[in-house]
Write a protein that holds these residues in place. Sequence first.
Motif, PDB file in Angstrom:
ATOM      1  N   THR A  97       0.833  -1.148   0.093  1.00 31.13           N
ATOM      2  CA  THR A  97       0.377   0.013  -0.063  1.00 31.13           C
ATOM      3  C   THR A  97       0.871   0.975  -0.286  1.00 31.13           C
ATOM      4  OG1 THR A  97      -0.346   0.264   2.344  1.00 31.13           O
ATOM      5  CG2 THR A  97      -1.964  -0.905   1.409  1.00 31.13           C
ATOM      6  N   GLU A  98       0.505   2.496  -0.314  1.00 32.44           N
ATOM      7  CA  GLU A  98       1.208   3.676  -0.487  1.00 32.44           C
ATOM      8  C   GLU A  98       1.300   4.231   0.748  1.00 32.44           C
ATOM      9  OE1 GLU A  98       1.106   8.138  -1.807  1.00 32.44           O
ATOM     10  OE2 GLU A  98      -0.097   7.036  -1.107  1.00 32.44           O
ATOM     11  N   GLU A  99       0.821   3.817   2.238  1.00 34.78           N
ATOM     12  CA  GLU A  99       1.274   4.086   2.814  1.00 34.78           C
ATOM     13  C   GLU A  99       2.741   3.463   3.490  1.00 34.78           C
ATOM     14  OE1 GLU A  99      -0.012   4.260   7.939  1.00 34.78           O
ATOM     15  OE2 GLU A  99      -1.683   3.386   5.987  1.00 34.78           O
ATOM     16  N   GLN A 100       2.673   2.034   3.479  1.00 33.32           N
ATOM     17  CA  GLN A 100       3.495   1.071   4.337  1.00 33.32           C
ATOM     18  C   GLN A 100       4.805   1.032   2.913  1.00 33.32           C
ATOM     19  OE1 GLN A 100       3.606  -0.796   6.607  1.00 33.32           O
ATOM     20  NE2 GLN A 100       5.151  -1.902   6.356  1.00 33.32           N
ATOM     21  N   THR A 101       4.519   0.926   1.427  1.00 31.15           N
ATOM     22  CA  THR A 101       5.649   1.045   0.841  1.00 31.15           C
ATOM     23  C   THR A 101       6.536   3.147   0.965  1.00 31.15           C
ATOM     24  OG1 THR A 101       4.183   1.047  -0.828  1.00 31.15           O
ATOM     25  CG2 THR A 101       6.085   2.150  -1.663  1.00 31.15           C
ATOM     26  N   ARG A 102       6.136   4.021   1.812  1.00 30.65           N
ATOM     27  CA  ARG A 102       6.651   5.531   2.193  1.00 30.65           C
ATOM     28  C   ARG A 102       7.067   4.817   3.730  1.00 30.65           C
ATOM     29  NH1 ARG A 102       5.463   9.916   0.356  1.00 30.65           N
ATOM     30  NH2 ARG A 102       4.023  10.455  -1.455  1.00 30.65           N
ATOM     31  N   LEU A 103       6.867   3.952   4.032  1.00 34.60           N
ATOM     32  CA  LEU A 103       7.022   3.896   5.387  1.00 34.60           C
ATOM     33  C   LEU A 103       8.310   2.885   5.360  1.00 34.60           C
ATOM     34  CD1 LEU A 103       4.380   2.812   7.820  1.00 34.60           C
ATOM     35  CD2 LEU A 103       5.247   4.748   7.979  1.00 34.60           C
ATOM     36  N   LYS A 142      31.407  11.227   0.545  1.00 33.74           N
ATOM     37  CA  LYS A 142      30.600  12.259   2.140  1.00 33.74           C
ATOM     38  C   LYS A 142      30.019  12.726   2.367  1.00 33.74           C
ATOM     39  CE  LYS A 142      35.720  12.296   1.801  1.00 33.74           C
ATOM     40  NZ  LYS A 142      36.449  11.282   3.052  1.00 33.74           N
ATOM     41  N   LYS A 143      29.247  12.919   1.687  1.00 33.05           N
ATOM     42  CA  LYS A 143      27.561  13.311   1.671  1.00 33.05           C
ATOM     43  C   LYS A 143      26.800  12.836   1.244  1.00 33.05           C
ATOM     44  CE  LYS A 143      25.553  17.646   1.870  1.00 33.05           C
ATOM     45  NZ  LYS A 143      25.551  19.368   1.447  1.00 33.05           N
ATOM     46  N   ALA A 144      25.389  12.277   1.464  1.00 33.73           N
ATOM     47  CA  ALA A 144      24.129  12.107   0.487  1.00 33.73           C
ATOM     48  C   ALA A 144      23.012  13.071   0.196  1.00 33.73           C
ATOM     49  CB  ALA A 144      23.447  11.150   0.973  1.00 33.73           C
ATOM     50  N   THR A 145      22.456  13.530   0.070  1.00 29.77           N
ATOM     51  CA  THR A 145      21.292  14.735  -0.293  1.00 29.77           C
ATOM     52  C   THR A 145      20.085  13.927  -0.593  1.00 29.77           C
ATOM     53  OG1 THR A 145      22.743  16.497  -0.047  1.00 29.77           O
ATOM     54  CG2 THR A 145      20.455  16.973  -1.090  1.00 29.77           C
ATOM     55  N   ARG A 146      18.660  13.907  -0.267  1.00 31.03           N
ATOM     56  CA  ARG A 146      17.916  13.517  -0.931  1.00 31.03           C
ATOM     57  C   ARG A 146      17.104  14.706  -1.731  1.00 31.03           C
ATOM     58  NH1 ARG A 146      13.491  10.126   3.418  1.00 31.03           N
ATOM     59  NH2 ARG A 146      15.798   9.724   5.173  1.00 31.03           N
ATOM     60  N   VAL A 147      17.058  13.801  -3.419  1.00 34.45           N
ATOM     61  CA  VAL A 147      16.371  15.119  -4.110  1.00 34.45           C
ATOM     62  C   VAL A 147      14.911  15.380  -4.223  1.00 34.45           C
ATOM     63  CG1 VAL A 147      17.209  16.884  -6.359  1.00 34.45           C
ATOM     64  CG2 VAL A 147      18.432  15.225  -5.348  1.00 34.45           C
ATOM     65  N   ALA A 148      14.808  14.170  -4.135  1.00 34.49           N
ATOM     66  CA  ALA A 148      12.784  14.240  -3.762  1.00 34.49           C
ATOM     67  C   ALA A 148      12.737  12.959  -3.933  1.00 34.49           C
ATOM     68  CB  ALA A 148      13.006  14.666  -6.253  1.00 34.49           C
ATOM     69  N   TYR A 149      11.291  12.252  -3.999  1.00 36.23           N
ATOM     70  CA  TYR A 149      10.671  11.333  -3.729  1.00 36.23           C
ATOM     71  C   TYR A 149       9.195  11.574  -3.869  1.00 36.23           C
ATOM     72  CZ  TYR A 149       8.610   7.182  -1.305  1.00 36.23           C
ATOM     73  OH  TYR A 149       8.101   5.761  -0.828  1.00 36.23           O
ATOM     74  N   GLY A 150       8.465  10.127  -4.308  1.00 42.17           N
ATOM     75  CA  GLY A 150       7.222  10.126  -4.272  1.00 42.17           C
ATOM     76  C   GLY A 150       6.754   8.756  -4.824  1.00 42.17           C
ATOM     77  N   THR A 151       5.491   8.523  -4.439  1.00 46.59           N
ATOM     78  CA  THR A 151       5.065   7.186  -5.261  1.00 46.59           C
ATOM     79  C   THR A 151       4.351   6.890  -6.514  1.00 46.59           C
ATOM     80  OG1 THR A 151       3.481   7.031  -4.070  1.00 46.59           O
ATOM     81  CG2 THR A 151       5.008   6.720  -2.620  1.00 46.59           C
ATOM     82  N   SER A 152       4.012   5.975  -7.382  1.00 46.50           N
ATOM     83  CA  SER A 152       3.343   6.242  -8.055  1.00 46.50           C
ATOM     84  C   SER A 152       2.055   6.112  -7.890  1.00 46.50           C
ATOM     85  CB  SER A 152       3.140   4.215  -8.556  1.00 46.50           C
ATOM     86  OG  SER A 152       2.364   3.331  -7.365  1.00 46.50           O
ATOM     87  N   ALA A 153       1.132   6.334  -6.800  1.00 46.28           N
ATOM     88  CA  ALA A 153      -0.037   6.684  -6.299  1.00 46.28           C
ATOM     89  C   ALA A 153      -0.088   8.245  -6.817  1.00 46.28           C
ATOM     90  CB  ALA A 153      -0.281   6.216  -5.147  1.00 46.28           C
ATOM     91  N   ASP A 154       0.738   8.572  -7.046  1.00 45.85           N
ATOM     92  CA  ASP A 154       1.008  10.148  -7.397  1.00 45.85           C
ATOM     93  C   ASP A 154       0.245  10.283  -8.430  1.00 45.85           C
ATOM     94  OD1 ASP A 154       1.414  11.224  -4.673  1.00 45.85           O
ATOM     95  OD2 ASP A 154       4.181  11.099  -5.596  1.00 45.85           O
ATOM     96  N   SER A 155       0.487  10.152  -9.399  1.00 47.13           N
ATOM     97  CA  SER A 155       0.340   9.730 -11.363  1.00 47.13           C
ATOM     98  C   SER A 155      -0.933   8.877 -11.173  1.00 47.13           C
ATOM     99  CB  SER A 155       1.791   9.155 -11.959  1.00 47.13           C
ATOM    100  OG  SER A 155       2.192   8.408 -12.053  1.00 47.13           O
ATOM    101  N   THR A 156      -1.504   8.005 -10.275  1.00 49.45           N
ATOM    102  CA  THR A 156      -2.366   7.108 -11.032  1.00 49.45           C
ATOM    103  C   THR A 156      -3.711   6.600  -9.867  1.00 49.45           C
ATOM    104  OG1 THR A 156      -1.062   5.302  -9.559  1.00 49.45           O
ATOM    105  CG2 THR A 156       0.044   5.032 -11.389  1.00 49.45           C
ATOM    106  N   GLY A 157      -3.136   7.330  -8.686  1.00 52.14           N
ATOM    107  CA  GLY A 157      -3.692   7.476  -7.457  1.00 52.14           C
ATOM    108  C   GLY A 157      -4.664   6.039  -7.020  1.00 52.14           C
ATOM    109  N   GLU A 158      -3.456   4.990  -7.734  1.00 52.38           N
ATOM    110  CA  GLU A 158      -3.932   3.922  -6.890  1.00 52.38           C
ATOM    111  C   GLU A 158      -3.029   3.673  -5.396  1.00 52.38           C
ATOM    112  OE1 GLU A 158      -4.870   1.056  -5.990  1.00 52.38           O
ATOM    113  OE2 GLU A 158      -6.063   1.108  -7.520  1.00 52.38           O
ATOM    114  N   THR A 159      -3.465   3.718  -4.492  1.00 50.58           N
ATOM    115  CA  THR A 159      -3.180   3.501  -3.134  1.00 50.58           C
ATOM    116  C   THR A 159      -2.624   2.082  -2.501  1.00 50.58           C
ATOM    117  OG1 THR A 159      -4.946   3.732  -2.303  1.00 50.58           O
ATOM    118  CG2 THR A 159      -3.537   5.826  -2.751  1.00 50.58           C
ATOM    119  N   ARG A 160      -3.572   0.900  -3.131  1.00 48.28           N
ATOM    120  CA  ARG A 160      -2.954  -0.343  -2.500  1.00 48.28           C
ATOM    121  C   ARG A 160      -2.112  -0.489  -3.371  1.00 48.28           C
ATOM    122  NH1 ARG A 160      -6.219  -2.120   0.963  1.00 48.28           N
ATOM    123  NH2 ARG A 160      -6.419  -4.048  -0.127  1.00 48.28           N
TER     124      ARG A 160
END
Length: 679
Positions: free
Chosen positions: A595-601, A649-667
């Motif tokens: 699920t999107e919630e679990q994927t993000r975790l 030496k260093k890691a920088t997060r640039v962006a994050y998202g999931t497929s639900a952002d484009s499809t609306g499918e959260t399951r």
Amino acid sequence: MAVGVQVSSQAYLENALELTVEQKASVLAQGAELIFAAASGQREQLYDPTLRGAAEKMVFGCYVSLKRGPHLRGCCGALQGNVVRLIDSLYDAAYRTAVDDPRFPVVTPGELPFLDMEISLLFNPQPLKAKGEARVKEVVAGTHGVLVHHGAHTGLLLPSVASEHGWDSRKLLEQVCVKAGMHPSFWKDPETVLVTFEGMLLAEPLKTYVEGRLPPTGRWLADEEVAGYGHLCRSNLLALVQGMTPYYSHPGLPDAQVLGVTLSVQIAGREPLQATQLSMRPGVALQSTLFGLSQTLARHLVESRITLAILNEARIDVALYTDAHVHGTIAEPDLRGHDPRSRALVLFERGKQALLYRPTANAEETLAEAAKLLKVATPKTASILSLHAETTAEMLKFTSAPNPRSGPEARPAAVAGRFYPSEPDALKKLVHEHLSAAPSVTPRQVSAALVPHAGLMHSGKIAAQVLKGIKFPGTILVIGPKHTALGMEWAVAPNRIWNLPGLQIASDHDLAQLLVHEIPGLTFDAAAHQNEHAIEVELPYLAQLAPEAKVVGIALGHMDLDDCKSFANGLAKAMKSLKEQPLLLVSSDMNHYATEEQTRLLDELALAALEKLDAEKLVSVCTDNNISMCGLMPAAVALLALKQLDKLKKATRVAYGTSADSTGETRRAVGYAGMWFEG
């Protein structure tokens, strides 16, 4: 397998399962008799059909398991929705385990002395009432088995499984979801039905029950019949290469279902020309399969311009395979009872197979040679079978293991029209939109970057944001996972040009050659890249942002952490010799299909490990939490190599998202992340 278990505790307590020592012994004896009868094709002889009075006892199901050492040989049964007679449940489970488990060949009598039998009598099914995370507290690993049901997905693990693997309750719940074909986190989903149950485990080696009763393991065909098939194939080959009518079958020779056939043509001074067809289930029809192999070899002979005179002098051999035995894995082989004089070894690993019949060698020598023939990458997952061989040949070998392919000078686009637009103008427009929407930043010099590789409509905005912020060197090394079974396990693309709709990007062939030289196990191979998308989907952005840069692509199949370290050592050595360091671009999506919630975790755990710049930590976090980051090993390789080069030496997060952002499918969501790594 029944799934709608709805039985009250009171209903069970009125039919409590208790067996005496004598009843347990009788259940084991009759279970062994049922296995023996099914394996040998005989009618069962139930010496004690009452099971010392236990036959009429009521259970909620039964599973019978067969094991050869630590390796499963078969397991079937059912957790019923209602109570059933113990004898009925035992009869069904034993028979199906011997002959109907689709994961294995049918059990044959010759294997029985080397197998251990386990009978699990099931009771006390209880649907879990808790929801979400609280479900862990209602499951006792080692006591409970678990049934999971969600939509079309169903899976079951017996109570003994958790004890055998040392799993806690959470791991048990995760693994039963995996067995059902779902993401490990789905046990938390409110729509997932979970049922716990208990089991009485009875175990005994089969050897004590079958000694003195095994039928002889003689030949199925007489020598003259095997030779007759050789003569039939010779006649058909001669007819087919001349365009004449062959014999489709021979009424004077027996026909049957066998597990495999080999046809071999030995021409003096050449490697044997062989065709093999194997099928452990349901088998193949002997005569029609031999005819099909004759057609295959005849076409090859014609294409090779083999004359009739040469073919007339060739040796033609056939081999017929029956009676499969399972022998564990390359890492843990169990070759007891294997006689190389009459049996061929067959090895399987991830869609490829190898067969070797060498009657003059011992079992261990044959296994070692077969493993080389298969090009085994992971010994612990490469399985071993043996087949009874009736043949006119002195030696036979066959492998479907791939050999490296050179491929064309320019690699054609493989996923245009699926992962991105196939029309040049549409592709150019989409890339421009993504890059324009990305924040304007001063490009920075980085050692490596992490970019997603789903379809551009889904992950392209994140990829654009990452790549827009990079100051590109003259060479970019894209390392991604190999999503297909094609080609070599570790493959660098041999092409000198990458073709895309309306675009061409140069490769750096000199760098590719250096990498192949310095990294053990890495080869040039076009097949591995033929349908691979992980590298290709990054190219439209690279063509726009770094049109003069050259791109080398590496696709990595199965690896463990030790493989990553070896690969990284070679990569670091190669990079040290270069005047300008290439950018390492790790192409990877994050967790898949929770699920999107679990994927993000789960993705947060992986991203935190990446920020620690620790490859071993990253691998352990993803492994321990079942995070299906497809580019896990490519990321580990990059981190390990850059650490050796003192470029991490260093890691920088640039962006994050999931497929639900484009499809609306959260399951069922997939995570996408972008990162920069600087030295």
